[in-house]
Design an enzyme around this catalytic site. Structure first.
Site, PDB file in Angstrom:
ATOM      1  N   GLU A 118       0.827  -1.200   0.000  1.00 30.99           N
ATOM      2  CA  GLU A 118       0.000   0.000   0.000  1.00 30.99           C
ATOM      3  C   GLU A 118       0.867   1.259   0.000  1.00 30.99           C
ATOM      4  O   GLU A 118       1.952   1.275   0.583  1.00 30.99           O
ATOM      5  CB  GLU A 118      -0.910   0.000   1.237  1.00 30.99           C
TER       6      GLU A 118
ATOM      7  N   GLU B 202     -10.111   5.341   2.874  1.00 31.66           N
ATOM      8  CA  GLU B 202     -10.450   4.518   4.037  1.00 31.66           C
ATOM      9  C   GLU B 202     -10.419   5.394   5.273  1.00 31.66           C
ATOM     10  O   GLU B 202      -9.558   6.273   5.415  1.00 31.66           O
ATOM     11  CB  GLU B 202      -9.448   3.372   4.182  1.00 31.66           C
TER      12      GLU B 202
END
Length: 448
Positions: free
Chosen positions: A252, A363
């Site tokens: 990520e 997120e």
């Protein structure tokens, strides 16, 4: 009553005189009983008071001993905790050849590249960073963005060649975490599944059902409001393989606001990896042995400046993650040509080969701290329908295929866990290619 009988001994009553004797005796007897009762009552009260004082004194002594013991235990516990924290700091903060004090309060250490924490890993011992790999075909190197996008380097500060800039970790950073072991790690469920869990909520675009060897996109950077220390807001790319069970592998990269991790609300450039669904492996940035940094101008975990403004200027960062066809490591590039470093392939199981899903989006963590949905913002804090300069976006989204080619997204899908809180919409045009707008304010009249 024997004394009364001796003084007032009377024979059989015969007359009023005898009656008088009986009355006198009775009165005196009553007087003696009254005095005896008074004496008994006073003695009892004194005895009870003495007993109470004795018990109180004993209880006080016991409480004092217990309090002292508890204080000693707590003090010893705190001392032990600080020892563990300081030992951990010695392990992750490597000796530097230069120290830079950032305007935002960060301390940046310039550490020799082969002394970075990654090389504490047994499989990297005595090695040095690898040379740059072959870039994916179709990679556009036009419009190279200056690497001076972080606060620590805005005034011309830099680290010497052969070193890498590392944000120094301090005691307060670790003490904000739930434990030393959890410091620098995400809670579980950091990837969008069929349903959100542990308070993680997402708005993402994704592709799946094929073999992927990388991903690329440009993301505009904002400074979203985060409701409390235990929540975060991020925008990132996920390179994913394995199931959504304990064998989940992810790489990520993006930007995030995380008061718990950094102690402030600046958006920061970050990386992450895990090979077991965030359980025991992986971490943010350079906080564990894993990612190998090769660049001396970018500090992973440092604050980004400038940021985008609502209905004003937009600032975005371009990120490319791809698998080196020769050595199999996963590389990270910033802008158009600035190599940051790589994740060695041995860190992973499924990603040792290829990815099975790519995600782009936002997120947040919703802790429900006041009993209702959090007001933590995702992206710009505005819904996707507001569009350019108001909503957060990913543009020029691409994936890397099996032959190391950058290609447009096949079958892009979008999904939001709670569209009344944070939503997403996708599009495509000749300038931005595949793109998404996403985000939202969190708590509102439709998101209670």
């Amino acid at each position: 009553m024997d004394l009364v009988r001796d003084v007032f001994s009377c024979t059989k009553p015969k007359s009023s005189t005898s009656h008088f004797c009986f009355v006198v005796e009775t009165k005196l007897q009553h007087k003696c009983e009254k005095e005896t009762h008074t004496y008994f009552t006073s003695t009892t009260i004194i005895s009870i008071l003495l007993h109470f004082l004795l018990v109180a004194s004993f209880v006080s002594s016991v409480y004092s001993l217990e309090f002292s013991a508890n204080q000693s235990f707590l003090l010893e516990e705190e001392v032990q905790k600080l020892k563990i924290v300081r030992t951990h700091l010695q392990n992750i903060n490597k000796p530097s050849v230069k120290t830079i004090h950032s305007p935002d309060g960060d301390i940046i250490d310039c550490v020799l590249s082969h002394h970075q924490l990654a090389f504490d890993h047994p499989l990297l011992k005595d090695q040095k960073p690898l040379d740059p790999p072959e870039r994916p075909k179709g990679h556009n190197k036009l419009g190279v963005l200056s690497e001076n996008f972080q606060l620590w380097s805005l005034y011309g500060e830099s680290c010497p060649e052969g070193t890498i800039p590392i944000k120094r970790t301090i005691e307060e950073d670790i003490l904000r975490a739930s434990s030393v072991n959890r410091f620098g790690r995400k809670l579980t469920s950091g990837v969008r599944r069929d349903t959100s869990s542990n308070g993680h909520e997402h708005a993402v675009g994704y592709v799946s059902g094929d073999e992927y060897y990388g991903a690329k996109a440009s993301i505009n950077v904002w400074a979203p409001i985060v409701e409390n220390q235990y929540e975060f807001s991020l925008s990132q790319m996920w390179v994913i393989s394995g199931s959504f069970g304990e064998d989940l592998n992810t790489i990520e990269a993006g930007w995030q606001v995380s008061p718990e991790l950094y102690g402030d609300t600046y958006p920061r450039f970050f990386t992450y990896w895990t090979s077991d669904a965030y359980q025991a492996t992986g971490c943010y940035n350079l906080l564990c042995s894993g990612f190998v940094q090769t660049n001396n101008k970018i500090a992973i975990g440092a604050a980004i400046s400038p940021t985008s403004s609502y209905d004003g200027g937009q600032f975005d960062i371009s990120l490319l993650i791809w698998k080196d066809p020769k050595h199999g490591n996963w590389w990270l590039e910033f802008g158009s040509g600035i190599l940051v470093g790589y994740w060695p392939s041995f860190l992973f199981t499924h990603l040792g080969d290829h990815a099975s899903m790519i995600q782009f989006g936002g997120e947040i963590v919703n802790s429900m701290s006041i009993g209702s949905h959090t007001s933590t913002q995702m992206g710009s804090g505005h819904f996707s329908k507001e569009g350019f300069a108001k909503a957060s976006y990913f543009r020029n989204m691409q994936v890397v295929d099996w032959d190391n080619n950058l290609i447009s997204l096949p079958n892009l899908k979008v999904l939001a866990d709670y569209p009344n809180c944070y939503d997403i919409q996708e599009g495509v045009n000749n300038v931005w290619g595949n793109y998404i707008y996403y985000g939202g304010p969190g708590r509102n009249v439709k998101c209670p």
